[in-house]
Design a protein around this motif. Structure first.
Motif, PDB file in Angstrom:
ATOM      1  N   ARG A   3       0.805  -1.240   0.037  1.00  0.00           N
ATOM      2  CA  ARG A   3       0.093   0.009   0.030  1.00  0.00           C
ATOM      3  C   ARG A   3       0.719   1.075   0.055  1.00  0.00           C
ATOM      4  NH1 ARG A   3      -3.877   0.493   4.492  1.00  0.00           N
ATOM      5  NH2 ARG A   3      -4.513   2.196   3.120  1.00  0.00           N
ATOM      6  N   VAL A   4       0.233   2.148  -0.727  1.00  0.00           N
ATOM      7  CA  VAL A   4       0.939   3.553  -0.764  1.00  0.00           C
ATOM      8  C   VAL A   4      -0.054   4.605  -0.557  1.00  0.00           C
ATOM      9  CG1 VAL A   4       2.216   5.096  -2.075  1.00  0.00           C
ATOM     10  CG2 VAL A   4       2.795   2.443  -2.192  1.00  0.00           C
ATOM     11  N   ILE A   5       0.274   5.726   0.096  1.00  0.00           N
ATOM     12  CA  ILE A   5      -0.475   6.768   0.260  1.00  0.00           C
ATOM     13  C   ILE A   5       0.060   8.012  -0.486  1.00  0.00           C
ATOM     14  CG2 ILE A   5      -1.654   8.390   1.843  1.00  0.00           C
ATOM     15  CD1 ILE A   5      -1.663   6.310   4.123  1.00  0.00           C
ATOM     16  N   VAL A   6      -0.489   8.652  -1.405  1.00  0.00           N
ATOM     17  CA  VAL A   6      -0.037   9.618  -2.029  1.00  0.00           C
ATOM     18  C   VAL A   6      -0.780  10.976  -1.705  1.00  0.00           C
ATOM     19  CG1 VAL A   6       0.499  10.611  -4.550  1.00  0.00           C
ATOM     20  CG2 VAL A   6       0.719   8.184  -4.025  1.00  0.00           C
ATOM     21  N   THR A   7      -0.203  12.047  -1.361  1.00  0.00           N
ATOM     22  CA  THR A   7      -0.851  13.270  -0.976  1.00  0.00           C
ATOM     23  C   THR A   7      -1.175  14.350  -2.074  1.00  0.00           C
ATOM     24  OG1 THR A   7       0.991  14.484  -0.233  1.00  0.00           O
ATOM     25  CG2 THR A   7       0.012  12.921   1.325  1.00  0.00           C
ATOM     26  N   ALA A  22       0.155   1.972  -9.245  1.00  0.00           N
ATOM     27  CA  ALA A  22      -1.027   1.371  -9.519  1.00  0.00           C
ATOM     28  C   ALA A  22      -0.663   0.327 -10.557  1.00  0.00           C
ATOM     29  CB  ALA A  22      -2.184   2.323  -9.837  1.00  0.00           C
ATOM     30  N   GLY A  23      -0.055   0.386 -11.630  1.00  0.00           N
ATOM     31  CA  GLY A  23       0.584  -0.024 -12.574  1.00  0.00           C
ATOM     32  C   GLY A  23       1.217  -1.236 -12.179  1.00  0.00           C
ATOM     33  N   LYS A  24       1.926  -1.074 -10.948  1.00  0.00           N
ATOM     34  CA  LYS A  24       3.025  -2.247 -10.358  1.00  0.00           C
ATOM     35  C   LYS A  24       2.272  -2.848  -9.378  1.00  0.00           C
ATOM     36  CE  LYS A  24       6.808  -0.684 -12.329  1.00  0.00           C
ATOM     37  NZ  LYS A  24       7.281  -1.085 -13.704  1.00  0.00           N
ATOM     38  N   GLY A  25       0.740  -2.778  -9.208  1.00  0.00           N
ATOM     39  CA  GLY A  25       0.086  -3.419  -8.411  1.00  0.00           C
ATOM     40  C   GLY A  25       0.037  -3.023  -6.931  1.00  0.00           C
ATOM     41  N   TYR A  26       0.391  -1.863  -6.687  1.00  0.00           N
ATOM     42  CA  TYR A  26       0.328  -1.140  -5.233  1.00  0.00           C
ATOM     43  C   TYR A  26      -1.056  -0.622  -5.388  1.00  0.00           C
ATOM     44  CZ  TYR A  26       5.281  -1.163  -4.560  1.00  0.00           C
ATOM     45  OH  TYR A  26       6.615  -1.339  -4.357  1.00  0.00           O
ATOM     46  N   ALA A  27      -1.556  -0.970  -3.817  1.00  0.00           N
ATOM     47  CA  ALA A  27      -2.937  -0.204  -3.840  1.00  0.00           C
ATOM     48  C   ALA A  27      -2.528   1.015  -3.246  1.00  0.00           C
ATOM     49  CB  ALA A  27      -3.562  -1.179  -2.653  1.00  0.00           C
TER      50      ALA A  27
END
Length: 128
Positions: A3-7, A22-27
């Protein structure tokens, strides 16, 4: 799932990391400070969190903590305001997120062109 949070998804510069991650499969959880961020319609993220209440250190930290409670995401600041929130609240945020951000002193040095010029000269980096 990672998971990643982008502000700061209001800004176009936030689109590139969102698309790539997102393209690499991260939520990807996208955070916007406006009621309806401009890129909401693009839908490359897994979740959108928005609201003007996120502009103070306290509300920023609280909301990040709520989002991160079930996992340990990476937190990516999208602009200076979020970076400063993260620097000011490093000790609190590190308990539930991973991130790489500079110390306040490094950020202030980067803002001082004359000081940066002297540092660059000292370590042999060519400057105009």
């Amino acid at each position: 799932m990672k998971r990643v949070i982008v502000t700061d998804v209001k800004y176009r510069m936030s689109l590139s990391p969102i698309w790539e991650l997102a393209g690499k499969g991260y939520a990807v959880t996208a955070i916007g400070y406006e009621d309806v961020p401009a890129n909401e319609r693009l839908g490359f993220y897994s979740k959108l969190v928005s609201g003007r209440e996120l502009v103070t250190d306290e509300s920023f930290c609280h909301r990040i903590g709520e989002i991160a409670k079930d996992s340990r995401p990476v937190l990516l600041p999208g602009n200076r305001r979020s970076l400063e929130h993260m620097i000011d609240n490093r000790e609190h945020l590190i308990s539930y997120c991973d991130f790489l951000i500079p110390e306040r002193q490094s950020l202030e040095l980067a803002d001082d062109k004359e000081a940066m010029y002297h540092v660059a000269q000292k370590i042999g980096v060519p400057v105009p």
